[in-house]
Scaffold this motif. Structure first.
Motif, mmCIF file in Angstrom:
data_model
loop_
_atom_site.group_PDB
_atom_site.id
_atom_site.type_symbol
_atom_site.label_atom_id
_atom_site.label_comp_id
_atom_site.label_asym_id
_atom_site.label_seq_id
_atom_site.Cartn_x
_atom_site.Cartn_y
_atom_site.Cartn_z
ATOM 1 N N UNK A 146 0.830 -1.202 0.000
ATOM 2 C CA UNK A 146 0.000 0.000 0.000
ATOM 3 C C UNK A 146 0.868 1.256 0.000
ATOM 4 N N UNK A 147 0.445 2.230 -0.784
ATOM 5 C CA UNK A 147 1.051 3.554 -0.817
ATOM 6 C C UNK A 147 -0.001 4.525 -1.320
ATOM 7 N N UNK A 148 -0.037 5.737 -0.793
ATOM 8 C CA UNK A 148 -1.053 6.691 -1.202
ATOM 9 C C UNK A 148 -0.413 7.983 -1.695
ATOM 10 N N UNK A 149 -1.253 8.808 -2.340
ATOM 11 C CA UNK A 149 -0.820 10.090 -2.900
ATOM 12 C C UNK A 149 0.380 9.870 -3.829
ATOM 13 N N UNK A 150 1.442 10.683 -3.806
ATOM 14 C CA UNK A 150 2.506 10.471 -4.789
ATOM 15 C C UNK A 150 3.199 9.118 -4.652
ATOM 16 N N UNK A 151 3.107 8.514 -3.471
ATOM 17 C CA UNK A 151 3.854 7.280 -3.218
ATOM 18 C C UNK A 151 3.088 6.034 -3.627
ATOM 19 N N UNK A 152 1.902 6.227 -4.159
ATOM 20 C CA UNK A 152 1.198 5.110 -4.791
ATOM 21 C C UNK A 152 2.010 4.594 -5.975
ATOM 22 N N UNK A 153 2.695 5.503 -6.664
ATOM 23 C CA UNK A 153 3.511 5.094 -7.818
ATOM 24 C C UNK A 153 4.635 4.154 -7.393
ATOM 25 N N UNK A 173 -3.439 -0.378 -2.944
ATOM 26 C CA UNK A 173 -3.458 1.073 -3.164
ATOM 27 C C UNK A 173 -4.567 1.512 -4.098
ATOM 28 N N UNK A 174 -5.090 0.607 -4.913
ATOM 29 C CA UNK A 174 -6.029 0.992 -5.960
ATOM 30 C C UNK A 174 -7.463 1.157 -5.475
ATOM 31 N N UNK A 175 -7.799 0.523 -4.365
ATOM 32 C CA UNK A 175 -9.181 0.560 -3.898
ATOM 33 C C UNK A 175 -9.196 0.697 -2.382
ATOM 34 N N UNK A 197 5.074 8.406 3.700
ATOM 35 C CA UNK A 197 5.947 9.581 3.746
ATOM 36 C C UNK A 197 5.109 10.812 4.068
ATOM 37 N N UNK A 198 5.772 11.809 4.660
ATOM 38 C CA UNK A 198 5.102 13.052 5.012
ATOM 39 C C UNK A 198 4.611 13.787 3.766
ATOM 40 N N UNK A 199 3.356 14.290 3.734
ATOM 41 C CA UNK A 199 2.357 14.234 4.807
ATOM 42 C C UNK A 199 1.694 12.861 4.881
#
Length: 290
Positions: A146-153, A173-175, A197-199
């Protein structure tokens, strides 16, 4: 020998702060978070400078270091300096590229900063925990990511590379709407790999807490020792981040290194799968054949 010599010493002050800070009063906890976030630059500051920069009183600084077991600020500062400086070199950011022509200034600046971040990330602590993380991943029946925002990539990149030879991967991360449904379905040998990662996002923090409560192991890839996810992680892989520009280059380098070692440990099965994949891609005219 150099990469693994001082792991216990290097972790000691940071770990003490991490373990104690949540039990301290709010101002002292805020100071601890500031110290963790700026750890490598505090070895030469005065108590007044730390007080001003962290927006707390000198008395708060003194109460905090006493809670950490220090009688005076100089001993505390000296230990931070000794712990934060690598034994063989002191990595510092090179002079800014003010004299570089405008046509290449951005490219050259990003390049220099990226090299700096890579060097700053490569520590005894990272090298030691890297080996632990690889072993934990290899021993898991399923790898959840799992990773969200820019770190989903970064989470998707890790899945893409690992998926070429390892089939038991779940990308969470997709759902995020069904995230907790999937966590509740984890087997006891499942592992969660987290990019935080922050935030930091509440969805990731809560997902990690739920995974921790289920006694599943957690590999955390993060930036600061003040990360709210660290207390729940089985293994922490901390990489440097830039205050001047956004970059995931250290994360990508870490992922590449993990894939190589996971592939080696699971050989020859993983190599055989890669060969079969290469052959099928060519047979179906997906890859170019000269």
């Amino acid at each position: 020998m150099g990469l693994f010599m001082n792991v216990e010493k290097q972790e000691s002050i940071k770990q003490k702060i991490i373990h104690l800070k949540d039990d301290l009063p709010r101002k002292q906890k805020d100071l601890c978070d500031y110290i963790l976030k700026n750890f490598q630059s505090l070895g030469l500051v005065t108590i007044k400078e730390l007080s001003t920069d962290a927006c707390v009183g000198v008395s708060t600084v003194m109460r905090t270091i006493k809670a950490l077991g220090y009688d005076n600020f100089n001993d505390f500062r000296k230990d931070i300096y000794d712990e934060s400086m690598p034994s063989d070199s002191k990595w510092t950011l090179k002079k800014s590229l003010d004299e570089t022509s405008e046509g290449v200034q951005t490219l050259a600046g990003v390049w220099e900063e990226s090299v700096h971040l890579l060097n700053q990330s490569l520590s005894d602590e990272l090298a030691y925990n890297f080996g632990l993380a690889v072993r934990q991943i290899i021993q898991a029946d399923n790898i959840n990511i799992i990773g969200t925002r820019p770190y989903k990539s970064a989470a998707l990149y890790f899945e893409q590379l690992l998926g070429e030879f390892y089939p038991h991967i779940r990308q969470l991360s997709n759902d995020t709407e069904t995230l907790f449904d999937k966590i509740l379905q984890f087997d006891e040998t499942d592992i969660l790999v987290v990019f935080a990662f922050e935030p930091y996002t509440n969805i990731v923090i809560n997902a990690v807490k739920e995974t921790y409560n289920q006694n599943n192991k957690i590999i955390l890839i993060t930036d600061y020792d003040s990360s709210p996810v660290i207390p729940y992680a089985t293994v922490v892989l901390k990489v440097a981040v830039s205050r001047n520009q956004f970059s995931i280059i250290p994360i990508i380098a870490l992922i590449d290194s993990m894939i190589i070692d996971i592939g080696k440990e699971s050989s020859p099965k993983s190599l055989d799968k890669l060969r079969k994949l290469e052959q099928k891609l060519m047979e179906n005219d997906i890859t170019y054949k000269s």
